[in-house]
Scaffold this motif. Structure first.
Motif, PDB file in Angstrom:
ATOM      1  N   ALA A 135       0.831  -1.209   0.000  1.00 34.33           N
ATOM      2  CA  ALA A 135       0.000   0.000   0.000  1.00 34.33           C
ATOM      3  C   ALA A 135       0.861   1.253   0.000  1.00 34.33           C
ATOM      4  O   ALA A 135       0.544   2.237  -0.695  1.00 34.33           O
ATOM      5  CB  ALA A 135      -0.926  -0.007   1.208  1.00 34.33           C
ATOM      6  N   LEU A 138       2.258   1.763  -3.521  1.00 33.66           N
ATOM      7  CA  LEU A 138       1.222   2.288  -4.408  1.00 33.66           C
ATOM      8  C   LEU A 138       0.961   3.768  -4.141  1.00 33.66           C
ATOM      9  O   LEU A 138       0.823   4.564  -5.077  1.00 33.66           O
ATOM     10  CB  LEU A 138      -0.070   1.495  -4.224  1.00 33.66           C
ATOM     11  CG  LEU A 138      -0.122   0.101  -4.861  1.00 33.66           C
ATOM     12  CD1 LEU A 138      -1.307  -0.687  -4.333  1.00 33.66           C
ATOM     13  CD2 LEU A 138      -0.172   0.205  -6.381  1.00 33.66           C
ATOM     14  N   ARG A 150      -4.593   1.821  -6.682  1.00 32.52           N
ATOM     15  CA  ARG A 150      -4.829   0.391  -6.449  1.00 32.52           C
ATOM     16  C   ARG A 150      -4.382  -0.385  -7.673  1.00 32.52           C
ATOM     17  O   ARG A 150      -4.426   0.125  -8.789  1.00 32.52           O
ATOM     18  CB  ARG A 150      -6.308   0.117  -6.164  1.00 32.52           C
ATOM     19  CG  ARG A 150      -6.812   0.772  -4.880  1.00 32.52           C
ATOM     20  CD  ARG A 150      -8.252   0.384  -4.612  1.00 32.52           C
ATOM     21  NE  ARG A 150      -8.740   0.975  -3.380  1.00 32.52           N
ATOM     22  CZ  ARG A 150      -9.961   0.774  -2.894  1.00 32.52           C
ATOM     23  NH1 ARG A 150     -10.814  -0.007  -3.551  1.00 32.52           N
ATOM     24  NH2 ARG A 150     -10.329   1.355  -1.770  1.00 32.52           N
ATOM     25  N   CYS A 151      -3.946  -1.620  -7.427  1.00 35.57           N
ATOM     26  CA  CYS A 151      -3.501  -2.444  -8.548  1.00 35.57           C
ATOM     27  C   CYS A 151      -4.453  -3.618  -8.729  1.00 35.57           C
ATOM     28  O   CYS A 151      -5.238  -3.950  -7.846  1.00 35.57           O
ATOM     29  CB  CYS A 151      -2.080  -2.948  -8.321  1.00 35.57           C
ATOM     30  SG  CYS A 151      -1.915  -4.082  -6.928  1.00 35.57           S
ATOM     31  N   HIS A 152      -4.373  -4.261  -9.910  1.00 31.36           N
ATOM     32  CA  HIS A 152      -5.194  -5.429 -10.218  1.00 31.36           C
ATOM     33  C   HIS A 152      -4.436  -6.729  -9.998  1.00 31.36           C
ATOM     34  O   HIS A 152      -5.038  -7.765  -9.714  1.00 31.36           O
ATOM     35  CB  HIS A 152      -5.677  -5.373 -11.669  1.00 31.36           C
ATOM     36  CG  HIS A 152      -6.585  -4.220 -11.945  1.00 31.36           C
ATOM     37  ND1 HIS A 152      -6.780  -3.695 -13.202  1.00 31.36           N
ATOM     38  CD2 HIS A 152      -7.359  -3.469 -11.111  1.00 31.36           C
ATOM     39  CE1 HIS A 152      -7.638  -2.691 -13.130  1.00 31.36           C
ATOM     40  NE2 HIS A 152      -7.993  -2.540 -11.883  1.00 31.36           N
ATOM     41  N   TRP A 200      -1.479  -3.301 -13.755  1.00 33.05           N
ATOM     42  CA  TRP A 200      -2.809  -2.866 -14.141  1.00 33.05           C
ATOM     43  C   TRP A 200      -3.067  -3.369 -15.558  1.00 33.05           C
ATOM     44  O   TRP A 200      -2.134  -3.609 -16.320  1.00 33.05           O
ATOM     45  CB  TRP A 200      -2.923  -1.348 -14.114  1.00 33.05           C
ATOM     46  CG  TRP A 200      -2.664  -0.744 -12.779  1.00 33.05           C
ATOM     47  CD1 TRP A 200      -3.589  -0.472 -11.817  1.00 33.05           C
ATOM     48  CD2 TRP A 200      -1.406  -0.353 -12.243  1.00 33.05           C
ATOM     49  NE1 TRP A 200      -2.985   0.068 -10.711  1.00 33.05           N
ATOM     50  CE2 TRP A 200      -1.636   0.149 -10.935  1.00 33.05           C
ATOM     51  CE3 TRP A 200      -0.091  -0.370 -12.716  1.00 33.05           C
ATOM     52  CZ2 TRP A 200      -0.635   0.620 -10.119  1.00 33.05           C
ATOM     53  CZ3 TRP A 200       0.930   0.085 -11.900  1.00 33.05           C
ATOM     54  CH2 TRP A 200       0.645   0.572 -10.610  1.00 33.05           C
TER      55      TRP A 200
END
Length: 204
Positions: A135, A138, A150-152, A200
């Protein structure tokens, strides 16, 4: 003249090997931990350390079992103990300095002693959770590289060393725009703490 009991408590705290400095408010104390105190915090956890200080004060006739506490490495220039004691515990790393080179960033960080996550992970052996490290990476990248907050996908995550209260660490951030991937690594000198890739989709 009656001696101020708050002054007596602060003086008593300053005489403890775990403490380099202390300031007291109406119902709590802001303390600067010595290296010995930081070692005790890492070894025992926050509450056992405070329990030890409660006992130490009680032995001198000071009762502070219901007090609030803040654990610091240094006192802020403008210190209001009561305001600091009422403030929430920190959630973010302390940024010491940063530099950019060819689109990549290197941030010098310190892990706060009083980080809000430590009492729950783990109470008697505080370590920085891996999810918080991700976190932080990011959040810092979003501010500097304009990447999503936020990431995927999380790839190649490695957690090699524990990050503890007071640790100094360097966070390296590099964004691969073609692959929509953020590379992060926490290191200090030759010691590698963690690293990974946060991705992403092309349409993110």
């Amino acid at each position: 003249m009656n001696r101020d009991p708050i002054t007596g408590i602060a003086e008593r705290l300053c005489a403890h090997a775990w403490i380099d400095d202390a300031r007291c408010g109406r119902d709590g104390a802001v303390i600067v931990l010595s290296q010995q105190g930081i070692d005790a915090l890492c070894r025992l956890g926050r509450q056992p350390l405070l329990d030890g200080l409660h006992t130490y004060l009680a032995d001198a006739g000071h009762h502070a079992a219901s007090w609030r506490w803040r654990l610091l490495e240094s006192l802020p220039a403008a210190l209001c103990p009561d305001a600091l004691l009422q403030a929430p515990l920190p959630r973010d790393a302390l940024l010491l300095h940063e530099q950019q080179h060819e689109g990549a960033w290197n941030l010098a960080l310190r892990v706060p002693l009083d980080l809000v996550y430590f009492p729950g992970h783990f109470p008697r052996a505080p370590v920085l959770p891996g999810v918080v490290q991700v976190a932080w990476a990011l959040a810092f990248a979003a501010q500097r590289l304009d990447t999503p907050a936020r990431c995927h996908i999380m790839e190649a995550l490695k957690f090699q060393q524990l990050l503890r209260p007071g640790d100094r660490v360097d966070l390296a951030l590099r964004y691969d725009a073609i692959r929509h991937t953020l590379h992060f690594a926490y290191r200090h000198g030759e010691k590698a703490y963690s690293s990974g890739r946060l991705a992403w989709s092309a349409t993110a």
